[in-house]
Scaffold this motif. Structure first.
Motif, PDB file in Angstrom:
ATOM      1  N   LEU A  96     -38.490  -5.330  20.511  1.00 47.26           N
ATOM      2  CA  LEU A  96     -38.449  -5.912  19.168  1.00 47.26           C
ATOM      3  C   LEU A  96     -39.600  -5.378  18.321  1.00 47.26           C
ATOM      4  O   LEU A  96     -39.404  -5.003  17.163  1.00 47.26           O
ATOM      5  N   LEU A  97     -40.786  -5.307  18.899  1.00 49.63           N
ATOM      6  CA  LEU A  97     -41.941  -4.760  18.187  1.00 49.63           C
ATOM      7  C   LEU A  97     -41.743  -3.269  17.888  1.00 49.63           C
ATOM      8  O   LEU A  97     -42.111  -2.791  16.814  1.00 49.63           O
ATOM      9  N   GLY A 160     -36.420  -4.271   9.052  1.00 46.94           N
ATOM     10  CA  GLY A 160     -37.792  -4.592   9.431  1.00 46.94           C
ATOM     11  C   GLY A 160     -38.112  -6.056   9.207  1.00 46.94           C
ATOM     12  O   GLY A 160     -38.760  -6.703  10.046  1.00 46.94           O
ATOM     13  N   LEU A 161     -37.654  -6.605   8.095  1.00 43.70           N
ATOM     14  CA  LEU A 161     -37.866  -8.033   7.841  1.00 43.70           C
ATOM     15  C   LEU A 161     -37.083  -8.896   8.820  1.00 43.70           C
ATOM     16  O   LEU A 161     -37.550  -9.958   9.228  1.00 43.70           O
ATOM     17  N   ARG A 166     -37.585 -12.521  13.501  1.00 48.78           N
ATOM     18  CA  ARG A 166     -37.356 -12.841  14.914  1.00 48.78           C
ATOM     19  C   ARG A 166     -38.675 -12.899  15.674  1.00 48.78           C
ATOM     20  O   ARG A 166     -38.865 -13.749  16.533  1.00 48.78           O
ATOM     21  N   ARG A 167     -39.573 -12.002  15.361  1.00 45.63           N
ATOM     22  CA  ARG A 167     -40.879 -11.985  16.027  1.00 45.63           C
ATOM     23  C   ARG A 167     -41.680 -13.230  15.673  1.00 45.63           C
ATOM     24  O   ARG A 167     -42.361 -13.800  16.529  1.00 45.63           O
ATOM     25  N   ASP A 173     -35.974 -10.740  21.930  1.00 45.88           N
ATOM     26  CA  ASP A 173     -34.843  -9.829  21.994  1.00 45.88           C
ATOM     27  C   ASP A 173     -34.403  -9.436  20.581  1.00 45.88           C
ATOM     28  O   ASP A 173     -34.689 -10.145  19.619  1.00 45.88           O
ATOM     29  N   ILE A 174     -33.691  -8.326  20.462  1.00 43.61           N
ATOM     30  CA  ILE A 174     -33.273  -7.841  19.151  1.00 43.61           C
ATOM     31  C   ILE A 174     -32.000  -8.512  18.650  1.00 43.61           C
ATOM     32  O   ILE A 174     -31.613  -8.324  17.516  1.00 43.61           O
ATOM     33  N   ILE A 175     -31.336  -9.272  19.493  1.00 47.38           N
ATOM     34  CA  ILE A 175     -30.082  -9.913  19.085  1.00 47.38           C
ATOM     35  C   ILE A 175     -30.310 -11.391  18.876  1.00 47.38           C
ATOM     36  O   ILE A 175     -30.867 -12.088  19.655  1.00 47.38           O
TER      37      ILE A 175
END
Length: 175
Positions: A96-97, A160-161, A166-167, A173-175
């Motif tokens: 994610l990062l 990116g936003l 999510r972060r 996770d990206i989903i």
């Protein structure tokens, strides 16, 4: 000649068999997957437009930046679509990062610079779209590249936003 005795300890097990490759459909339907498809389409339109026409000077950097970001985006998209980001050393555990830094630093930064360059070049060539001008005109190519680059920059900013939100919610996770 005598054969050596078999070892008392069995050999270590081999690497675990990897599962078959399959598409990670949840990623493809997620906002990040859809944004990546748009980034790939507009990025390809940007660099194909620039590469298909005569370019000089700073347009070399714009083409380099667009192709670099496009190839990195294609890599991120492919690894995410196949669910294989854990195979990337050090970055796989911070996927994610990794996506966040790619989108905001590389995507927005380099595409904004490339868009500015192509917009400036379009402005410098705006005289050639006058009626009666008979020489080859690059105004349309530079203008369409800068429009594609501007929209691609916005898509990288949105993704990116999305990764940043999510972060901030402590999701990994990206989903």
């Amino acid at each position: 000649m005598a054969r050596p005795a078999p070892p008392a300890v069995p050999p270590p097990p081999g690497p675990l068999a990897r599962g078959s490759l399959s598409l990670h459909r949840a990623y493809l339907r997620s906002p990040l997957g859809l944004l990546r498809l748009g980034q790939l389409a507009l990025g390809a339109a940007f660099w194909v437009t620039v590469a298909a026409h005569k370019y000089e000077g700073a347009a070399h950097f714009a083409l380099f930046a667009a192709v670099l970001v496009w190839l990195l985006t294609l890599t991120l998209f492919g690894l995410s679509l196949l669910g294989r980001w854990t195979l990337v050393p050090w970055l796989g555990s911070r996927w994610l990062l990794t996506n966040l830094v790619h989108d905001l630093a590389l995507g927005v930064g380099l595409y904004a610079a490339a868009t500015g360059i192509m917009g400036y070049k379009a402005g410098r060539k705006s005289y050639c779209n006058l009626p009666g001008y008979s020489q080859h005109c690059l105004y349309g190519a530079y203008l369409s590249a800068s429009v594609c680059g501007g929209i691609a920059t916005c898509l990288y900013l949105f993704s990116g936003l999305y990764c940043l939100s999510r972060r901030c919610r402590d999701e990994r996770d990206i989903i």
